[in-house]
Every structure is written in C-alpha cells, then in structure tokens.
Design a protein around this motif. Structure first.
Motif, PDB file in Angstrom:
ATOM      1  N   UNK A   1       0.827  -1.196   0.000  1.00 49.45           N
ATOM      2  CA  UNK A   1       0.000   0.000   0.000  1.00 49.45           C
ATOM      3  C   UNK A   1       0.868   1.255   0.000  1.00 49.45           C
ATOM      4  N   UNK A   2       1.887   1.263   0.861  1.00 47.60           N
ATOM      5  CA  UNK A   2       2.771   2.428   0.935  1.00 47.60           C
ATOM      6  C   UNK A   2       4.057   2.070   1.658  1.00 47.60           C
ATOM      7  N   UNK A   3       5.036   2.948   1.506  1.00 49.37           N
ATOM      8  CA  UNK A   3       6.291   2.830   2.242  1.00 49.37           C
ATOM      9  C   UNK A   3       6.428   4.096   3.076  1.00 49.37           C
ATOM     10  N   UNK A   4       6.481   3.929   4.390  1.00 51.31           N
ATOM     11  CA  UNK A   4       6.694   5.056   5.300  1.00 51.31           C
ATOM     12  C   UNK A   4       8.198   5.207   5.459  1.00 51.31           C
ATOM     13  N   UNK A   5       8.734   6.298   4.945  1.00 54.42           N
ATOM     14  CA  UNK A   5      10.181   6.460   4.908  1.00 54.42           C
ATOM     15  C   UNK A   5      10.708   7.128   6.161  1.00 54.42           C
ATOM     16  N   UNK A   6      11.868   6.637   6.602  1.00 57.60           N
ATOM     17  CA  UNK A   6      12.574   7.192   7.744  1.00 57.60           C
ATOM     18  C   UNK A   6      14.049   7.195   7.378  1.00 57.60           C
ATOM     19  N   UNK A   7      14.528   8.306   6.829  1.00 53.96           N
ATOM     20  CA  UNK A   7      15.885   8.349   6.305  1.00 53.96           C
ATOM     21  C   UNK A   7      15.955   7.478   5.071  1.00 53.96           C
TER      22      UNK A   7
ATOM     23  N   UNK B   1       8.795 -20.874   4.741  1.00 55.49           N
ATOM     24  CA  UNK B   1       8.387 -20.189   3.511  1.00 55.49           C
ATOM     25  C   UNK B   1       9.218 -20.697   2.346  1.00 55.49           C
ATOM     26  N   UNK B   2       8.566 -20.824   1.211  1.00 54.33           N
ATOM     27  CA  UNK B   2       9.251 -21.274   0.007  1.00 54.33           C
ATOM     28  C   UNK B   2       8.911 -20.300  -1.116  1.00 54.33           C
ATOM     29  N   UNK B   3       9.954 -19.828  -1.800  1.00 51.07           N
ATOM     30  CA  UNK B   3       9.750 -18.847  -2.859  1.00 51.07           C
ATOM     31  C   UNK B   3      10.849 -19.022  -3.903  1.00 51.07           C
ATOM     32  N   UNK B   4      10.568 -18.625  -5.121  1.00 50.07           N
ATOM     33  CA  UNK B   4      11.552 -18.691  -6.194  1.00 50.07           C
ATOM     34  C   UNK B   4      12.641 -17.650  -5.903  1.00 50.07           C
ATOM     35  N   UNK B   5      13.905 -18.050  -5.809  1.00 48.26           N
ATOM     36  CA  UNK B   5      14.981 -17.145  -5.380  1.00 48.26           C
ATOM     37  C   UNK B   5      15.145 -15.889  -6.238  1.00 48.26           C
ATOM     38  N   UNK B   6      15.034 -16.012  -7.542  1.00 50.23           N
ATOM     39  CA  UNK B   6      15.202 -14.832  -8.399  1.00 50.23           C
ATOM     40  C   UNK B   6      14.088 -13.817  -8.170  1.00 50.23           C
ATOM     41  N   UNK B   7      12.878 -14.299  -7.960  1.00 50.78           N
ATOM     42  CA  UNK B   7      11.751 -13.397  -7.690  1.00 50.78           C
ATOM     43  C   UNK B   7      11.959 -12.657  -6.364  1.00 50.78           C
ATOM     44  N   UNK B   8      12.420 -13.381  -5.353  1.00 50.40           N
ATOM     45  CA  UNK B   8      12.673 -12.756  -4.054  1.00 50.40           C
ATOM     46  C   UNK B   8      13.783 -11.722  -4.174  1.00 50.40           C
ATOM     47  N   UNK B   9      14.856 -12.064  -4.863  1.00 50.81           N
ATOM     48  CA  UNK B   9      15.971 -11.135  -5.048  1.00 50.81           C
ATOM     49  C   UNK B   9      15.517  -9.870  -5.770  1.00 50.81           C
ATOM     50  N   UNK B  10      14.706 -10.029  -6.817  1.00 47.48           N
ATOM     51  CA  UNK B  10      14.183  -8.878  -7.556  1.00 47.48           C
ATOM     52  C   UNK B  10      13.378  -7.966  -6.634  1.00 47.48           C
ATOM     53  N   UNK B  11      12.496  -8.541  -5.836  1.00 49.43           N
ATOM     54  CA  UNK B  11      11.650  -7.738  -4.943  1.00 49.43           C
ATOM     55  C   UNK B  11      12.473  -7.033  -3.862  1.00 49.43           C
ATOM     56  N   UNK B  12      13.493  -7.694  -3.336  1.00 45.77           N
ATOM     57  CA  UNK B  12      14.359  -7.052  -2.336  1.00 45.77           C
ATOM     58  C   UNK B  12      15.022  -5.826  -2.944  1.00 45.77           C
ATOM     59  N   UNK B  13      15.569  -5.976  -4.151  1.00 45.18           N
ATOM     60  CA  UNK B  13      16.228  -4.848  -4.819  1.00 45.18           C
ATOM     61  C   UNK B  13      15.244  -3.720  -5.104  1.00 45.18           C
ATOM     62  N   UNK B  14      14.058  -4.066  -5.575  1.00 43.23           N
ATOM     63  CA  UNK B  14      13.043  -3.047  -5.891  1.00 43.23           C
ATOM     64  C   UNK B  14      12.606  -2.298  -4.633  1.00 43.23           C
ATOM     65  N   UNK B  15      12.396  -3.013  -3.535  1.00 48.39           N
ATOM     66  CA  UNK B  15      11.980  -2.373  -2.293  1.00 48.39           C
ATOM     67  C   UNK B  15      13.098  -1.520  -1.702  1.00 48.39           C
ATOM     68  N   UNK B  16      14.335  -1.986  -1.820  1.00 46.08           N
ATOM     69  CA  UNK B  16      15.473  -1.201  -1.336  1.00 46.08           C
ATOM     70  C   UNK B  16      15.551   0.105  -2.085  1.00 46.08           C
ATOM     71  N   UNK B  17      15.425   0.061  -3.387  1.00 46.00           N
ATOM     72  CA  UNK B  17      15.471   1.277  -4.212  1.00 46.00           C
ATOM     73  C   UNK B  17      14.317   2.207  -3.846  1.00 46.00           C
ATOM     74  N   UNK B  18      13.124   1.668  -3.708  1.00 42.42           N
ATOM     75  CA  UNK B  18      11.951   2.482  -3.390  1.00 42.42           C
ATOM     76  C   UNK B  18      12.077   3.139  -2.018  1.00 42.42           C
ATOM     77  N   UNK B  19      12.619   2.422  -1.055  1.00 41.94           N
ATOM     78  CA  UNK B  19      12.747   2.974   0.301  1.00 41.94           C
ATOM     79  C   UNK B  19      13.791   4.084   0.358  1.00 41.94           C
ATOM     80  N   UNK B  20      14.779   4.036  -0.513  1.00 41.19           N
ATOM     81  CA  UNK B  20      15.857   5.035  -0.504  1.00 41.19           C
ATOM     82  C   UNK B  20      15.558   6.254  -1.369  1.00 41.19           C
ATOM     83  N   UNK B  21      14.527   6.181  -2.210  1.00 42.68           N
ATOM     84  CA  UNK B  21      14.184   7.304  -3.082  1.00 42.68           C
ATOM     85  C   UNK B  21      13.698   8.474  -2.316  1.00 42.68           C
TER      86      UNK B  21
END
Length: 72
Positions: free
Chosen positions: A23-29, A52-72
């Motif tokens: 829904x949203x990312x509440x940013x703190x720094x 939990x079981x998940x496809x590794x490439x999909x998880x890696x993609x989402x981690x990178x996307x969320x990291x970028x979004x949180x730092x914007x």
C-alpha cells in the motif's frame, strides 16, 4: 481495513512474491516501513518458522526493488 506493517525488507519482499499488495512505504531516512493491507497470519508464521518457500530470483528482484523504493 486491517493493515500489516513491517521494517523487515525480506519479509516485505516475500509478501510481494506471494501476491500481497504493497500500500505504501513510510520512509525514515534511507529505511522504510512497508505497509500492506490484510495479510494472512499463516503466511507470517511460515516465514517466521523458516517454512516459507519462494523462487529465489523473484525474491531477489523484490528485495532490490523495495530497497530502491525505500531510498528514493
């Protein structure tokens, strides 16, 4: 509507791979709190218990996307 919030980026990425809508990312720094709508407690328990079981490439993609979004 119930909300689920987490600062755990790996859990947030896991929820995205499971189809939950961010829904949203509440940013703190350069960090963020990731906010979802209602999340099934069973999914959280599976994650917490290491079941939990998940496809590794999909998880890696989402981690990178969320990291970028949180730092914007």
């Amino acid at each position: 509507m119930n909300r689920f919030e987490t600062t755990d980026i790996v859990l947030a990425a896991y929820l995205k791979t499971e189809g939950y809508k961010l829904i949203e990312i509440l940013k703190n720094g350069n960090k963020g709190t990731f906010v979802y709508g209602e999340v099934d407690e069973k999914i959280i328990n599976e994650y917490d218990l290491g079941q939990a079981s998940v496809e590794p490439k999909a998880l890696n993609y989402e981690i990178k996307a969320l990291t970028t979004a949180a730092r914007r």
